[in-house]
Design an enzyme around this catalytic site. Structure first.
Site, PDB file in Angstrom:
ATOM      1  N   ASP A 193     -72.503 111.834  -4.236  1.00  0.00           N
ATOM      2  CA  ASP A 193     -73.906 112.268  -4.283  1.00  0.00           C
ATOM      3  C   ASP A 193     -74.497 111.794  -5.714  1.00  0.00           C
ATOM      4  OD1 ASP A 193     -72.210 114.383  -5.083  1.00  0.00           O
ATOM      5  OD2 ASP A 193     -74.070 115.828  -5.326  1.00  0.00           O
ATOM      6  N   HIS A 515     -66.958 108.325   1.259  1.00  0.00           N
ATOM      7  CA  HIS A 515     -68.503 109.149   1.078  1.00  0.00           C
ATOM      8  C   HIS A 515     -69.058 108.934  -0.176  1.00  0.00           C
ATOM      9  CE1 HIS A 515     -71.049 112.125   2.742  1.00  0.00           C
ATOM     10  NE2 HIS A 515     -71.105 112.550   1.667  1.00  0.00           N
ATOM     11  N   ASP A 560     -60.358 107.802   7.030  1.00  0.00           N
ATOM     12  CA  ASP A 560     -60.954 106.947   6.012  1.00  0.00           C
ATOM     13  C   ASP A 560     -62.300 106.431   6.848  1.00  0.00           C
ATOM     14  OD1 ASP A 560     -60.553 103.615   5.005  1.00  0.00           O
ATOM     15  OD2 ASP A 560     -61.888 104.971   4.424  1.00  0.00           O
ATOM     16  N   GLU A 569     -64.355 111.819   0.178  1.00  0.00           N
ATOM     17  CA  GLU A 569     -65.514 111.698  -0.880  1.00  0.00           C
ATOM     18  C   GLU A 569     -64.801 111.387  -2.173  1.00  0.00           C
ATOM     19  OE1 GLU A 569     -68.518 114.753  -1.255  1.00  0.00           O
ATOM     20  OE2 GLU A 569     -69.800 113.430  -2.512  1.00  0.00           O
TER      21      GLU A 569
HETATM   22  O1  G3I Z   1     -58.718 127.368  -1.543  1.00  0.00           O
HETATM   23  C1  G3I Z   1     -59.198 127.879  -0.222  1.00  0.00           C
HETATM   24  C2  G3I Z   1     -58.143 128.342   0.867  1.00  0.00           C
HETATM   25  O2  G3I Z   1     -57.239 129.064   0.329  1.00  0.00           O
HETATM   26  C3  G3I Z   1     -58.900 128.746   1.945  1.00  0.00           C
HETATM   27  O3  G3I Z   1     -57.796 128.828   3.042  1.00  0.00           O
HETATM   28  C4  G3I Z   1     -59.731 127.807   2.365  1.00  0.00           C
HETATM   29  C5  G3I Z   1     -60.393 128.157   3.790  1.00  0.00           C
HETATM   30  O4  G3I Z   1     -61.605 127.724   3.621  1.00  0.00           O
HETATM   31  O5  G3I Z   1     -60.826 127.443   1.806  1.00  0.00           O
HETATM   32  C6  G3I Z   1     -60.324 127.033   0.264  1.00  0.00           C
HETATM   33  O6  G3I Z   1     -61.239 126.564  -0.736  1.00  0.00           O
HETATM   34  C7  G3I Z   1     -61.975 125.742  -0.370  1.00  0.00           C
HETATM   35  C8  G3I Z   1     -61.904 124.595  -1.697  1.00  0.00           C
HETATM   36  O7  G3I Z   1     -62.799 123.576  -1.637  1.00  0.00           O
HETATM   37  C9  G3I Z   1     -60.372 124.163  -1.794  1.00  0.00           C
HETATM   38  O8  G3I Z   1     -60.279 123.031  -2.728  1.00  0.00           O
HETATM   39  C10 G3I Z   1     -63.460 126.165  -0.213  1.00  0.00           C
HETATM   40  O9  G3I Z   1     -63.553 126.482   1.128  1.00  0.00           O
HETATM   41  C11 G3I Z   1     -64.354 124.729  -0.137  1.00  0.00           C
HETATM   42  O10 G3I Z   1     -65.540 124.979  -0.063  1.00  0.00           O
HETATM   43  C12 G3I Z   1     -64.008 123.881  -1.253  1.00  0.00           C
HETATM   44  O11 G3I Z   1     -64.773 122.590  -1.358  1.00  0.00           O
HETATM   45  C13 G3I Z   1     -65.442 122.270  -2.427  1.00  0.00           C
HETATM   46  C14 G3I Z   1     -66.746 121.470  -1.816  1.00  0.00           C
HETATM   47  O12 G3I Z   1     -67.521 120.860  -2.994  1.00  0.00           O
HETATM   48  C15 G3I Z   1     -67.675 122.598  -1.086  1.00  0.00           C
HETATM   49  O13 G3I Z   1     -67.900 123.566  -1.791  1.00  0.00           O
HETATM   50  C16 G3I Z   1     -64.635 121.319  -3.371  1.00  0.00           C
HETATM   51  O14 G3I Z   1     -63.683 122.035  -4.173  1.00  0.00           O
HETATM   52  C17 G3I Z   1     -65.495 120.559  -4.367  1.00  0.00           C
HETATM   53  O15 G3I Z   1     -64.494 119.604  -4.964  1.00  0.00           O
HETATM   54  C18 G3I Z   1     -66.650 119.865  -3.745  1.00  0.00           C
HETATM   55  O16 G3I Z   1     -67.577 119.298  -4.819  1.00  0.00           O
HETATM   56  C19 G3I Z   1     -68.441 118.386  -4.077  1.00  0.00           C
HETATM   57  C20 G3I Z   1     -69.946 119.026  -4.867  1.00  0.00           C
HETATM   58  O17 G3I Z   1     -70.010 120.353  -4.436  1.00  0.00           O
HETATM   59  C21 G3I Z   1     -71.008 118.118  -4.522  1.00  0.00           C
HETATM   60  N1  G3I Z   1     -70.465 116.833  -4.969  1.00  0.00           N
HETATM   61  C22 G3I Z   1     -69.282 116.483  -4.154  1.00  0.00           C
HETATM   62  C23 G3I Z   1     -68.258 117.246  -4.507  1.00  0.00           C
HETATM   63  C24 G3I Z   1     -66.710 116.650  -3.890  1.00  0.00           C
HETATM   64  O18 G3I Z   1     -66.951 116.650  -2.548  1.00  0.00           O
HETATM   65  O1  9MR Z   2     -73.173 114.160   0.650  1.00  0.00           O
HETATM   66  C1  9MR Z   2     -72.735 115.437   0.465  1.00  0.00           C
HETATM   67  C2  9MR Z   2     -71.503 115.491  -0.387  1.00  0.00           C
HETATM   68  O2  9MR Z   2     -71.760 115.021  -1.725  1.00  0.00           O
HETATM   69  C3  9MR Z   2     -71.033 117.027  -0.218  1.00  0.00           C
HETATM   70  O3  9MR Z   2     -69.658 117.468  -0.917  1.00  0.00           O
HETATM   71  C4  9MR Z   2     -70.933 117.409   1.125  1.00  0.00           C
HETATM   72  C5  9MR Z   2     -70.733 118.801   1.133  1.00  0.00           C
HETATM   73  O4  9MR Z   2     -71.665 119.644   0.244  1.00  0.00           O
HETATM   74  O5  9MR Z   2     -72.215 117.588   1.589  1.00  0.00           O
HETATM   75  C6  9MR Z   2     -72.582 116.138   1.757  1.00  0.00           C
HETATM   76  O6  9MR Z   2     -73.745 115.968   2.414  1.00  0.00           O
HETATM   77  C7  9MR Z   2     -73.763 115.894   3.928  1.00  0.00           C
HETATM   78  C8  9MR Z   2     -74.210 117.489   4.128  1.00  0.00           C
HETATM   79  O7  9MR Z   2     -73.714 118.410   3.836  1.00  0.00           O
HETATM   80  C9  9MR Z   2     -74.428 117.417   5.681  1.00  0.00           C
HETATM   81  N1  9MR Z   2     -75.476 116.580   6.137  1.00  0.00           N
HETATM   82  C10 9MR Z   2     -74.939 115.274   5.925  1.00  0.00           C
HETATM   83  C11 9MR Z   2     -74.814 115.085   4.305  1.00  0.00           C
HETATM   84  C12 9MR Z   2     -74.450 113.717   3.988  1.00  0.00           C
HETATM   85  O8  9MR Z   2     -73.011 113.429   4.480  1.00  0.00           O
END
Ligand code: G3I
Ligand code: 9MR
Ligand code: ZN
Length: 587
Positions: A193, A515, A560, A569
């Site tokens: 993003d 992604h 992939d 991503e």
């Molecule tokens: O660690 C727990 C685990 O114990 C549990 O069983 C599980 C059940 O849901 O959740 C685990 O935590 C998850 C965590 O990632 C583990 O790495 C969270 O649910 C999950 O929400 C979290 O995902 C994060 C994601 O954003 C969604 O919030 C990622 O860490 C984080 O790197 C990712 O970051 C995103 C930014 O928001 C937007 N830009 C892209 C970036 C990468 O995808």
């Molecule tokens: O592109 C977004 C990515 O950077 C985030 O990690 C992800 C989870 O927050 O969300 C992606 O955006 C998607 C949204 O969550 C759901 N609709 C489709 C979007 C593009 O894939």
């Protein structure tokens, strides 16, 4: 024609005894192309698709049953090594039966492929002194590709990999507590993003500056063909400064730091310059509007920047330290202001229930830089409860900064450090590293990962194991730490269940569909180069993963596909861990 050979096998540093194995190789010696189609390497042979350093263990893995293997030179198919496969071992994280092909005793540099009777041949790879330099170059150049607020062009090496200038105008979102324009141009797009996030920027810039502090002599001459190249500052620091300058602009006049700068919702898959959604400086929505985690992260990275930039730009270093001090003071005043997405905002949250570990990191880095008692007292008064965080990488390194705090304290070797604290941290980190080495050696895939590690960003966790092992090697040099760190790099570069290099445009079979908006919105065949995929994620938080077979082993929950943001991503914090791991391998 058969040949009788006596070969050492399993001579890796995994502590196994050197075994002499008598091998009767009954291969008919005929050109490989008659035995194995050169055009279709087997995915049942897992190798590091970049290669193996001459001086370390060299192990490939085979997941279809066989007994022997042969290493052939790529240029003439001549046999360079013959060996026996190890016993088949079941790997619960992938569901595979895995046999090891150990060619560690090979001492001739060159380009090779592995050939396994009844299975096939591997992708090509190199063995030699210069193994990971180009991968490091591409992985660092990927940050240049993520730049916001500037037109980017990878040049003739990658024609067509460019984007226009983007996100030149920003405004205060009502949640920031202010109104009106706030351009804050610059920084890196976070991931796939176009958001810019202080919290993920903190751990990312901190990791990269640590790579400089620990491996600078090996990095200082490597240039990335960026606009600043040749300005007298090493390019790694030139690139990090691009994001640091944006981070500094996210600090309010009271020293507090707003949490992020994103549009209210994610844009479509368009090139950055086509994203016309307003870029908003977003806060907590209530006084004091800034967040403690973002502010403490700026205090920490400002302190590191003050150290690493002083030899190159003392004025900038001074500015960074001043910002760090002001951020520390704000976080002292507001120690518990956490962030949740305010109403109407649904881009990445990077939420965190406690910012005490970020403040511990800030205290440790500020003490390491200044030696001042205020910071030291906070650190000594609060570090002990976080010692268990050294035992294994957190699942979200952007949220768990205590390991950075503890490690920087023990790495600082500053006069006046508390001997008891240094000893406690050092012993905990080294005990953890030794346990990780044992687990890695015993893992059929030779990777440090545990079943619970296969979550969102798991490839970052694999690289984090590598970083932690390399830091253990700094604390107490041990070739087994370096070898196990390298094993995790081998995993990322192809020695995995998918026989896939998880770094774009690196290796004979690299992942294709990140992604990643700039890769999805342009016409080039290959995605932007050097980017690390998030990797397998057993929590399956996107529709693509949710549609996979329900009973997959944890390490197989990956696709992939561009739509799989929860497994495919890319993100700057994972990218920084890859860079650190690669930097530690350079000669
Ligand atoms: O660690 C727990 C685990 O114990 C549990 O069983 C599980 C059940 O849901 O959740 C685990 O935590 C998850 C965590 O990632 C583990 O790495 C969270 O649910 C999950 O929400 C979290 O995902 C994060 C994601 O954003 C969604 O919030 C990622 O860490 C984080 O790197 C990712 O970051 C995103 C930014 O928001 C937007 N830009 C892209 C970036 C990468 O995808
Ligand atoms: O592109 C977004 C990515 O950077 C985030 O990690 C992800 C989870 O927050 O969300 C992606 O955006 C998607 C949204 O969550 C759901 N609709 C489709 C979007 C593009 O894939
Ligand atoms: Zn941008």
């Amino acid at each position: 024609m058969a040949s009788l050979l006596i070969l050492p096998s399993l001579s890796t540093r995994c502590g196994r005894e050197l075994l002499l194995t008598l091998v009767v190789a009954s291969l008919l010696l005929c050109p490989a192309f008659l035995l194995f189609g050169a055009e279709n390497p087997s995915q049942a042979i897992k190798i590091d698709q970049v290669g193996y350093p001459l001086d370390g263990s060299k192990v490939a893995l085979v997941t279809e049953r066989s007994t022997t293997f042969v290493l052939r030179r790529l240029n003439d198919d001549a046999v360079a090594f013959r060996g026996t496969l190890g016993p088949a071992v079941f790997d619960a994280n992938t569901g595979d039966q895995v046999q090891a092909a150990d060619f560690s005793s090979l001492k001739q540099a060159g380009s090779y492929y592995l050939e396994v009777p009844r299975v096939g041949r591997s992708y090509p790879f190199s063995v030699g002194a210069i193994t990971f330099e180009r991968t490091y170059y591409l992985a660092m150049r990927a940050f240049y590709g993520q730049r916001c607020g500037i037109a980017v062009n990878l040049g003739p090496e990658f024609p067509g990999y460019s984007h226009g200038i983007c996100h030149m105008h920003g405004e205060f979102h009502p949640s920031s507590g202010l109104r009106g324009p706030r351009d804050n141009v610059g920084g890196w797009h976070d991931a796939g993003d176009y958001g810019r996030y202080m919290v993920n920027s903190g751990v990312t810039t901190g990791t990269l500056m640590w790579a400089w502090e620990l491996f600078g002599p090996k990095l200082k001459h490597i240039q990335f063909k960026i606009p600043e190249t040749g300005n007298g500052t090493p390019d790694l620091l030139n690139e990090v400064r691009w994001n640091l300058e944006w981070m500094l602009r996210m600090q309010d006049s009271d020293g507090g730091v707003w949490h992020k700068q994103t549009s209210e919702h994610f844009p479509g898959f368009v090139m950055p310059e086509k994203d016309t959604l307003p870029s908003e400086v977003i806060g907590t929505g209530a006084a004091p509007y800034k967040s403690t985690c973002a502010t403490a992260d700026l205090a920490a990275v400002g302190a590191i920047a003050a150290r690493v930039y002083t030899p190159f730009d003392a004025k900038f270093a001074g500015r960074a330290l001043e910002a760090a001090r002001r951020a520390w003071a704000w976080a002292e005043r507001y120690p518990d202001v956490t962030f949740r997405n305010p109403p109407g905002v649904n881009t990445g949250e990077y939420g965190d229930a406690s910012c005490k570990d970020e403040r511990l990191w800030a205290a440790a880095e500020l003490w390491r830089t200044t030696g001042e008692a205020t910071y030291h007292e906070f650190f000594l008064g609060n570090f002990a409860e976080y010692l268990p965080s050294l035992d294994s990488p957190s699942l979200e390194n952007w949220k768990t900064l205590a390991p950075m705090a503890l490690r920087t304290y023990v790495l600082s070797a500053r006069k006046g450090a508390d001997a008891g604290a240094v000893q406690a941290i050092r012993e905990r980190a080294l005990t953890a590293a030794r346990a990780i080495v044992e687990r890695t050696c015993g893992n059929p895939y030779r990777v440090s990962m545990q079943a619970s590690d296969y979550v969102w960003g798991s490839n970052g966790i694999a690289a984090q194991y590598g970083m932690d092992l390399l830091i253990a090697d700094v604390l107490s040099p041990d070739a087994r730490f370096v070898d196990a760190a390298r094993d995790n790099l081998h995993y990322l570069l192809g020695r995995n269940a998918f026989s896939l290099s998880w770094v774009t445009q690196v290796g004979g079979r690299s992942f294709q569909h990140p992604h990643h908006r700039p890769s999805g919105a342009f016409s080039n065949q290959q995605p932007w180069p050097g980017l690390l995929s998030g990797g397998p994620n057993a929590n399956r938080e996107d529709e693509v993963l949710a549609a996979l077979a329900s009973n997959l082993p944890p390490a197989r929950n990956y696709a992939d596909q561009q739509a799989s943001y929860a497994s495919n991503e890319v993100a700057i914090n994972w990218q920084a861990l890859l860079v650190f791991l690669l930097a530690g391998q350079l000669q």
